[in-house]
Design a protein around this motif. Structure first.
Motif, PDB file in Angstrom:
ATOM      1  N   LYS A 163       6.717   4.288 -13.645  1.00  0.00           N
ATOM      2  CA  LYS A 163       5.470   3.886 -14.426  1.00  0.00           C
ATOM      3  C   LYS A 163       4.406   4.767 -14.508  1.00  0.00           C
ATOM      4  CE  LYS A 163       6.696  -1.210 -14.307  1.00  0.00           C
ATOM      5  NZ  LYS A 163       5.884  -2.457 -13.902  1.00  0.00           N
ATOM      6  N   GLN A 164       4.091   5.314 -13.271  1.00  0.00           N
ATOM      7  CA  GLN A 164       2.804   6.199 -13.400  1.00  0.00           C
ATOM      8  C   GLN A 164       3.178   7.687 -13.521  1.00  0.00           C
ATOM      9  OE1 GLN A 164       0.691   5.065  -9.510  1.00  0.00           O
ATOM     10  NE2 GLN A 164       0.917   2.972 -10.298  1.00  0.00           N
ATOM     11  N   PRO A 165       2.164   8.293 -14.159  1.00  0.00           N
ATOM     12  CA  PRO A 165       2.056  10.050 -14.426  1.00  0.00           C
ATOM     13  C   PRO A 165       1.874  10.658 -13.159  1.00  0.00           C
ATOM     14  CG  PRO A 165       0.110   8.963 -15.235  1.00  0.00           C
ATOM     15  CD  PRO A 165       0.971   7.964 -14.561  1.00  0.00           C
ATOM     16  N   LEU A 166       2.642  10.585 -11.995  1.00  0.00           N
ATOM     17  CA  LEU A 166       2.430  11.426 -10.695  1.00  0.00           C
ATOM     18  C   LEU A 166       2.455  12.834 -11.010  1.00  0.00           C
ATOM     19  CD1 LEU A 166       4.413   8.941  -8.554  1.00  0.00           C
ATOM     20  CD2 LEU A 166       2.074   8.723  -9.352  1.00  0.00           C
ATOM     21  N   ALA A 216       0.830  -1.370   0.100  1.00  0.00           N
ATOM     22  CA  ALA A 216       0.013  -0.056  -0.063  1.00  0.00           C
ATOM     23  C   ALA A 216       0.805   1.258   0.127  1.00  0.00           C
ATOM     24  CB  ALA A 216      -0.820   0.100   1.152  1.00  0.00           C
ATOM     25  N   CYS A 217       2.051   1.198  -0.067  1.00  0.00           N
ATOM     26  CA  CYS A 217       3.175   2.083   0.097  1.00  0.00           C
ATOM     27  C   CYS A 217       2.857   3.338  -1.140  1.00  0.00           C
ATOM     28  CB  CYS A 217       4.498   1.788   0.286  1.00  0.00           C
ATOM     29  SG  CYS A 217       5.310   0.980  -1.079  1.00  0.00           S
ATOM     30  N   GLY A 218       2.270   2.950  -2.278  1.00  0.00           N
ATOM     31  CA  GLY A 218       2.237   3.745  -3.263  1.00  0.00           C
ATOM     32  C   GLY A 218       0.624   4.053  -3.744  1.00  0.00           C
ATOM     33  N   ILE A 219      -0.229   3.299  -2.973  1.00  0.00           N
ATOM     34  CA  ILE A 219      -1.602   3.583  -3.311  1.00  0.00           C
ATOM     35  C   ILE A 219      -2.229   5.122  -2.846  1.00  0.00           C
ATOM     36  CG2 ILE A 219      -4.010   2.861  -2.746  1.00  0.00           C
ATOM     37  CD1 ILE A 219      -2.894  -0.118  -2.585  1.00  0.00           C
ATOM     38  N   PRO A 220      -2.573   5.928  -3.554  1.00  0.00           N
ATOM     39  CA  PRO A 220      -2.940   7.168  -3.226  1.00  0.00           C
ATOM     40  C   PRO A 220      -4.465   7.380  -2.704  1.00  0.00           C
ATOM     41  CG  PRO A 220      -3.125   7.188  -5.633  1.00  0.00           C
ATOM     42  CD  PRO A 220      -2.787   5.411  -5.127  1.00  0.00           C
ATOM     43  N   ASP A 242      11.341  -0.262  -3.263  1.00  0.00           N
ATOM     44  CA  ASP A 242      11.375  -0.791  -4.615  1.00  0.00           C
ATOM     45  C   ASP A 242      10.070  -0.520  -5.282  1.00  0.00           C
ATOM     46  OD1 ASP A 242      12.234  -2.790  -6.697  1.00  0.00           O
ATOM     47  OD2 ASP A 242      10.524  -3.941  -5.787  1.00  0.00           O
ATOM     48  N   LEU A 243       9.156  -0.807  -4.495  1.00  0.00           N
ATOM     49  CA  LEU A 243       7.604  -0.596  -5.064  1.00  0.00           C
ATOM     50  C   LEU A 243       7.352   1.214  -5.382  1.00  0.00           C
ATOM     51  CD1 LEU A 243       5.439  -2.776  -2.631  1.00  0.00           C
ATOM     52  CD2 LEU A 243       6.356  -3.335  -4.889  1.00  0.00           C
ATOM     53  N   THR A 244       8.021   1.815  -4.677  1.00  0.00           N
ATOM     54  CA  THR A 244       7.899   3.284  -4.754  1.00  0.00           C
ATOM     55  C   THR A 244       8.627   3.706  -5.970  1.00  0.00           C
ATOM     56  OG1 THR A 244       7.636   3.895  -2.176  1.00  0.00           O
ATOM     57  CG2 THR A 244       8.454   5.448  -3.895  1.00  0.00           C
ATOM     58  N   GLN A 245       9.720   3.077  -6.138  1.00  0.00           N
ATOM     59  CA  GLN A 245      10.550   3.524  -7.390  1.00  0.00           C
ATOM     60  C   GLN A 245       9.720   2.791  -8.524  1.00  0.00           C
ATOM     61  OE1 GLN A 245      13.355   5.419  -7.622  1.00  0.00           O
ATOM     62  NE2 GLN A 245      12.996   5.334  -9.504  1.00  0.00           N
ATOM     63  N   ARG A 246       9.187   1.566  -8.566  1.00  0.00           N
ATOM     64  CA  ARG A 246       8.430   1.295  -9.656  1.00  0.00           C
ATOM     65  C   ARG A 246       7.225   2.124  -9.972  1.00  0.00           C
ATOM     66  NH1 ARG A 246       7.856  -4.850  -7.582  1.00  0.00           N
ATOM     67  NH2 ARG A 246       6.547  -5.553  -9.452  1.00  0.00           N
TER      68      ARG A 246
END
Length: 306
Positions: free
Chosen positions: A216-219, A125-129, A208-212
């Motif tokens: 990949k995502q248009p943040l 969940a570390c990247g789920i906004p 690792d998940l944050t970097q991925r």
């Protein structure tokens, strides 16, 4: 619309400073779109939520709940009736191997609290906004993990204003669905069962998940996250890309050039732009690949102002 008599009655239930009339909802959505709410209420206690729900039912006033607005499109005409914000419910409590978080807490922040307490299980969940409430509502997941893997129970409120506790089984969590949706409930807080872990290992996985995600995502643009559910046997972004839609623009919104599964607000786009784009993408992918994409994002509100 909410008349003055109704407002005065509401102020006997909750403090007046928590009530806003004709409040612009674009301030509360990740897409930065949406019309106004007739009445926007920000309760501070669960009992206030319950009281407003009972009041609204008695007076036949529609109620809409809003978390942090990360996976929602509010139409340009806004929302009639009462909008209840859950953003004040952000407390996070840790007890042994369990974390309990309010529905308005960002699940990213909760994953960090877990890390800081040497607890593993929420790294995904570390990247789920999204907020905790939204995450439970749709059984949010990423990178091989999802809410149902670690949730223990949730405190919810129903349309009658009753506050209930649902077990993991009663939540009926499946791919982007839950009993919260089917039974028209709203999450107030959720409790997760985690395990003790090595903080170095936990941090490494989160890095690792944050970097991925960043790769990949248009943040860099406002968006509502991943727009479509994953169709069986396919990836939505790949289908959209193969249909030649990457970079396609309607009004101020665009199918992201970085990840076709995202629709980004590049130039003061509107909710109408988003709806038209979603419809166009679905139609084009169906024609090109024979696959009917289903939106993951929630679309609510009125198309035009009254």
């Amino acid at each position: 619309m909410i008349d003055n008599k109704i407002l005065q009655e509401l102020m006997t239930l909750i403090p007046g400073e928590l009530i806003k009339v004709n409040e612009p909802l674009k301030k509360y959505t990740y897409t930065e779109t949406g019309g106004n709410a007739d009445c926007y209420i920000s309760p501070r206690r669960y009992e206030e939520v319950s009281a407003v729900m009972k009041f609204a039912k008695t007076h036949h006033i529609p109620v809409t709940f809003l978390g942090n607005g990360s996976n929602i499109i509010i139409r340009d005409g806004g929302i009639r009736g009462i909008v209840i914000s859950l953003l004040n419910f952000t407390d996070v409590m840790v007890e042994y191997d369990q974390i309990t978080a309010g529905s308005g807490a960002a699940i990213i922040e909760v994953s960090r609290v877990a890390r800081d307490h040497h607890l593993t299980g929420l790294e995904f969940a570390c990247g789920i906004p999204g907020s905790i409430g939204g995450a439970v509502y749709m059984n949010a997941g990423a990178y091989g993990g999802e809410v149902k893997d670690c949730i223990d129970h949730a405190k919810v409120v129903n349309e009658e204003g009753d506050i209930l506790v649902l077990s993991k089984d009663e939540l009926e969590l499946d791919y982007r669905t839950s009993s919260i949706q089917s039974q028209h409930l709203v999450v107030l807080e959720a409790t997760f069962n985690l395990e003790r872990g090595d903080i170095t290992v936990i941090q490494a996985k989160m890095d690792d998940l944050t970097q991925r995600r960043e790769d990949k995502q248009p943040l860099e643009y406002p968006s509502c996250g991943s727009v479509f559910r994953r169709p069986p046997g396919h990836f939505a972004g790949q289908l959209i890309q193969e249909a030649g839609l990457q970079g396609h623009r309607i009004g101020g919104v665009e199918v992201s050039k970085k990840h076709a599964g995202f629709i980004v607000n590049v130039d003061n786009g509107t909710a109408t732009d988003y709806e038209e784009m979603i419809a166009h993408v679905r139609k084009t992918v169906l024609q090109h690949a024979g696959v009917e994409l289903q939106p993951e994002v929630r679309i609510i509100g009125e198309k035009t102002a009254d």
